[in-house]
Design an enzyme around this catalytic site. Structure first.
Site, PDB file in Angstrom:
ATOM      1  N   HIS A 138       0.842  -1.197   0.000  1.00  0.00           N
ATOM      2  CA  HIS A 138       0.000   0.000   0.000  1.00  0.00           C
ATOM      3  C   HIS A 138       0.875   1.244   0.000  1.00  0.00           C
ATOM      4  CE1 HIS A 138      -0.110   0.033   4.668  1.00  0.00           C
ATOM      5  NE2 HIS A 138       0.270   1.248   4.359  1.00  0.00           N
ATOM      6  N   GLU A 143      -4.936   0.576  -0.431  1.00  0.00           N
ATOM      7  CA  GLU A 143      -4.685  -0.846  -0.188  1.00  0.00           C
ATOM      8  C   GLU A 143      -4.705  -1.636  -1.501  1.00  0.00           C
ATOM      9  OE1 GLU A 143      -3.681  -1.803   2.562  1.00  0.00           O
ATOM     10  OE2 GLU A 143      -4.860  -1.118   4.275  1.00  0.00           O
TER      11      GLU A 143
HETATM   12  C1  GLP Z   1       0.751   3.740   7.177  1.00  0.00           C
HETATM   13  C2  GLP Z   1       0.633   5.064   6.431  1.00  0.00           C
HETATM   14  C3  GLP Z   1       1.495   5.080   5.199  1.00  0.00           C
HETATM   15  C4  GLP Z   1       2.896   4.614   5.555  1.00  0.00           C
HETATM   16  C5  GLP Z   1       2.835   3.193   6.006  1.00  0.00           C
HETATM   17  C6  GLP Z   1       4.190   2.605   6.331  1.00  0.00           C
HETATM   18  O1  GLP Z   1      -0.147   2.805   6.732  1.00  0.00           O
HETATM   19  N1  GLP Z   1      -0.695   5.372   6.046  1.00  0.00           N
HETATM   20  O2  GLP Z   1       1.517   6.393   4.673  1.00  0.00           O
HETATM   21  O3  GLP Z   1       3.716   4.735   4.421  1.00  0.00           O
HETATM   22  O4  GLP Z   1       2.036   3.148   7.176  1.00  0.00           O
HETATM   23  O5  GLP Z   1       4.579   3.049   7.590  1.00  0.00           O
HETATM   24  P1  GLP Z   1       6.012   2.828   8.202  1.00  0.00           P
HETATM   25  O6  GLP Z   1       6.872   3.860   7.590  1.00  0.00           O
HETATM   26  O7  GLP Z   1       5.822   3.027   9.681  1.00  0.00           O
HETATM   27  O8  GLP Z   1       6.428   1.441   7.872  1.00  0.00           O
END
Ligand code: GLP
Length: 262
Positions: A138, A143
């Site tokens: 995603h 998604e």
């Molecule tokens: C969430 C956010 C995304 C982000 C993703 C990954 O779902 N909506 O924008 O890119 O998490 O997060 P992380 O960087 O903590 O792995």
């Protein structure tokens, strides 16, 4: 699209901070699209250091968040609007009135999503959009299965995404829906920078960069963007075809950008 591989998350942070700083230097009122999540935190820390030593002035930029949970208002510390202020825009000295996010508390989230798309357009569009990637491919809260033609819309979160974000919420209370910039919104940004660090992102990143462009992996929109950069550390890039990857340029050194994927 081109891919830059950096040694580690610290090197990724320096490189992405350079991209942001160059944008702001060229356009002090740039419109930045900023994500939440763990991945961009070292980037924000690096930008804050540059502001603190007077090497960067972010006070004129405008910020649009990537996404927001439905049902949380802006003052809820778990909302992405509160999170981005805490982690990035307050320490960067960006006034609150220049920081925008989807209205998660709206009675009509679909309407709020449409309004947000309009607000981005009224601001002149996003100059530089940063984005992370989820373990299921995603991007923002788009998604797997999301129509890549969608603009900002209301998304139903997948069980995996809710599990990944469960650490921020009391048991069982992760929101079910979010308002998110859509793949088409990401494509409309003048520049798109997709950031990935860590082994947990390697399969999703390989799909996004090397798999077919399509709804199965929404982050694959990066391949369709006319000016996209993927910045990954070695761990996240471990499943990428080396032919698509270049090393990130070292400060002061020659630019050795990754090649454009055929
Ligand atoms: C969430 C956010 C995304 C982000 C993703 C990954 O779902 N909506 O924008 O890119 O998490 O997060 P992380 O960087 O903590 O792995």
């Amino acid at each position: 699209m081109h891919v830059e591989v950096c040694e580690d998350p610290r090197a990724v942070a320096l490189r992405v901070a350079d991209l942001v700083a160059d944008e702001v230097a060229g356009r002090p009122d740039a419109v930045l699209g900023l994500p939440t999540g763990a991945t961009p935190l070292p980037v924000y820390d690096e930008l804050v250091r540059r502001v603190a030593r007077g090497a960067l002035d972010c006070s004129g930029v405008r910020v649009f968040l990537l996404d927001e949970y439905v049902g949380l208002d802006a003052d809820d510390p778990r909302s992405y609007r509160a999170t981005i202020r805490r982690d990035a825009t307050d320490p960067l000295g960006i006034p609150h009135e220049r920081v925008h996010g989807p209205c998660g508390e709206a009675d009509d989230p679909e309407r709020a999503a449409a309004d947000y798309e309009v607000a981005i357009a009224v601001a002149g569009g996003i100059d530089l959009q940063l984005a992370g990637i989820g373990r299921n491919g995603h991007v923002a809260f788009n998604e797997p299965g999301t129509d890549l033609a969608l603009g900002t819309h209301v998304a139903v979160l997948s069980p995996q995404t809710r599990a990944d974000n469960a650490r921020f919420f009391p048991a069982g209370s992760v929101p079910l829906r979010a308002i998110t910039q859509g793949p088409a919104t990401l494509l409309a940004a003048r520049r798109l920078v997709l950031v990935a660090t860590g082994t947990a992102k390697s399969a999703a990143l390989a799909d996004a960069v090397g798999g077919p462009v399509g709804a199965r992996c929404p982050a694959s929109v990066v391949q369709s963007h006319p000016d996209a950069v993927v910045v990954a550390d070695r761990a996240a890039a471990q499943l990428l075809d080396p032919r698509w990857c270049g090393e990130a340029p070292t400060p002061g050194g020659p630019k050795r950008l990754g090649r454009v994927r055929p």
